[in-house]
Design an enzyme around this catalytic site. Structure first.
Site, PDB file in Angstrom:
ATOM      1  CG  ASP A 106      -1.751   1.217   1.377  1.00  0.00           C
ATOM      2  OD1 ASP A 106      -2.654   1.403   0.547  1.00  0.00           O
ATOM      3  OD2 ASP A 106      -1.500   2.015   2.311  1.00  0.00           O
ATOM      4  CD  GLU A 151      -2.292   2.929  -3.213  1.00  0.00           C
ATOM      5  OE1 GLU A 151      -3.258   3.679  -3.445  1.00  0.00           O
ATOM      6  OE2 GLU A 151      -2.037   2.492  -2.077  1.00  0.00           O
TER       7      GLU A 151
END
Length: 581
Positions: free
Chosen positions: A254, A286
């Site tokens: 993330d 990400e």
């Protein structure tokens, strides 16, 4: 795992080694539930260690001062949420059924992101797996499961990254889920959060302040200090636990743009590659920085926000917020993504006040990019959690879905998308007191920047994240029990079957041949597949017919009023596969 330097490690059936890094305190007591406290041995570098006669199931915590006892930051399970005792876990207690599993190549991935709590925890997710396998999904991605405060949460507020949250099940329940997935031929991915800790239950600053940097802050607080070797090892061990002990097939990291030390990311990827050699492991990022260098050799792929944002403008017509960067010519932006990877490869972003964003990516494979129309962020970070099926023209949305599922990039569906689910996916937490009020008010203030939520009365329509109703309203209805859901399911199933039969076998060595916007809302893209055949996809998101650049081959899928190799009607899609030249 003998390599672990953090936490409680079972070294014999009734013997456990405890290792606790607390450089800010001189002495630590190990408190085993039901027994007298034991003084841990203070060692160089801030470590406190002790071996004790206790086995799996033992509840324990560390007393760092007369008025504060804390859970193990590397706890493998918690007895009572994040403030309670940690539990000694036997990592070898579970007997695996799918011992012969050797993973699947990345090119076969059709990802399905889901929230385990909304589907009934680990056992509930396991019950859904046969349905997903039948749909043609090959990889299930769990939103974060690291222990968080309360009974429900998105998972990005975790504070004990080694402990599966008890609200979802036990460590063995998680292993049984992964075992079942592998029996069905499904890969399992886990979303992990290495850029911050949640606001409730993180005690690290009280005994290991050097875990954090004071000179850099993230949107969620002080940045984690990845320059410190102990901190670096803590998170690398965490990744290895999920991949080796739990046998996940990959991780989604993330928001790595909030990790200030890029070299740690490279170290993580290299360590995983060096350690796990018996099967493919896929590491997906990400990264708002659009750092192509991380994808050249280290990481498998990146979630392509550029492709999503451009496609969202084409499907919905929305141009506010970060969509404004794609508003002028969304088809051109999406065409660039399909041909070259990123839309922003160093250009200025007006939304980011002119800051340059991204790096050249045309040399990368299409397989380095995950293409999606919806995910937890893009749905749940809307004020009312609107799914595309609830706000978009269905025919236009199907153009986008066809493009996503037939393009060479790796596709990702968000739970319920295959059924055209219109239930909202809202932002939810389970905080109490002042923190609950702050989260509720902060979210309403954030959306107060939008005209439709500018007044206090309008902001009251934004659901309170902490109410149980907000969590319950987010449960997707995943049964095809009406004409709408059956139609979407048939559409999705057919496209995934075409991808599996015609495209996936040819993806090794795929490269883009070209892509261009034909109008502001229409595009055409072409790829040379690994066997030399040519794939051409044309997508018209607008109402007006358009002319196509001539292509030869067999039309294997179309949607909308119709078209051929020379033209395409409005709200239509055309896929052509040409034989090797």
């Amino acid at each position: 795992m003998s390599r672990l330097s953090h936490g409680a490690t079972l070294i014999a059936p009734n013997r456990t080694r405890f290792q606790f890094w607390a450089p800010d305190v001189a002495s630590v007591l190990l408190e085993i539930d039901g027994a007298s406290a034991l003084a841990m041995q203070a060692e160089a570098g801030g470590w406190h260690r002790l071996e004790a006669d206790c086995g799996a199931g033992t509840r324990y915590r560390y007393r760092i001062s007369p008025d504060l006892a804390v859970p193990d930051p590397a706890s493998r399970a918690q007895a009572r949420d994040v403030h309670g005792h940690s539990v000694v876990v036997d990592p070898n207690a579970y007997t695996w059924r799918s011992g012969g599993w050797r993973g699947r190549p990345w090119r076969e991935a059709v990802l399905y992101e889901l929230h385990p709590g909304l589907l009934g925890g680990f056992r509930g997710v396991a019950a859904h797996l046969p349905r997903l396998a039948e749909l043609g999904i090959t990889a299930v991605e769990l939103m974060p499961i690291a222990d968080f405060f309360g009974a429900h949460n998105w998972g990005y507020d975790g504070v004990l990254p080694f402990a599966p949250d008890a609200a979802y099940g036990t460590p063995d329940d998680l292993k049984a889920l992964i075992d079942r997935a592998h029996e069905l031929g499904l890969m399992m991915f886990l979303d992990v959060v290495y850029n911050h800790f949640g606001p409730e239950g993180n005690y690290l600053a009280s005994y290991a302040s050097s875990f954090f940097r004071q000179d850099i802050h993230t949107p969620w607080g002080a940045a984690i200090d990845f320059k410190h070797p102990v901190v670096r090892r803590f998170f690398i061990e965490n990744a290895l636990i999920w991949l080796e002990e739990y046998r996940f097939d990959g991780l989604r990291l993330d928001a790595v743009h909030a990790i200030p030390d890029r070299d740690w990311l490279l170290e993580l990827a290299e360590t995983v590659k060096r350690t796990i050699t018996d099967r493919p492991v896929h590491l997906v990022l990400e990264n708002d920085n659009n750092d192509a260098g991380l994808l050249e050799h280290a990481f498998t792929a990146q979630w392509n926000d550029d492709a999503h944002h451009a496609a969202h403008v084409l499907v919905t017509g929305e141009t506010g917020g970060y969509y404004s960067d794609y508003a002028d010519d969304p088809a051109a932006a999406l065409a660039r993504c399909l041909e070259q990877g990123f839309a922003f490869q160093g250009e200025e972003s007006a939304y980011r006040d002119g800051a340059h964003r991204g790096s050249p990516s045309a040399h990368l494979s299409p397989l380095n990019f995950v293409f999606f129309l919806q995910n937890h962020d893009q749905v749940g970070n809307r004020a009312l959690g609107d799914r595309l099926a609830a706000i978009a023209d269905p025919d236009v949305l199907k153009v986008g879905l066809a493009l996503m599922l037939l393009a060479p990039q790796i596709p990702l569906l968000f739970m319920g998308e295959e059924l055209g689910v219109r239930d909202p996916f809202l932002f939810f937490t389970n905080y109490e007191g002042d923190l609950a009020e702050a989260v509720k008010n902060g979210r309403r203030k954030e959306f107060g920047k939008f005209p439709e939520f500018a007044t206090p009365e309008a902001q009251k329509k934004i659901p309170d994240p902490n109410k149980i109703e907000t969590f319950e309203q987010s449960r997707p209805r995943l049964a095809a029990n009406d004409d709408w859901s059956r139609d979407w399911l048939d559409f999705s199933h057919h496209l995934i079957a075409l991808r599996r039969a015609l495209i996936v076998p040819r993806l090794e060595g795929v490269r883009a041949e070209g892509a261009e916007a034909l109008t502001r809302r229409a595009l055409q893209a072409r790829w040379i597949l690994g066997d030399g055949s040519r794939l051409s996809l044309a997508a018209n998101f607008g109402p007006e017919p358009m002319r196509l650049a001539p292509v030869s081959g067999r039309r294997f899928f179309s949607h909308g009023p119709g078209g051929d190799c020379l033209g395409l009607a409005g709200k239509s899609f055309l896929a052509i596969l040409g034989e090797p030249s």
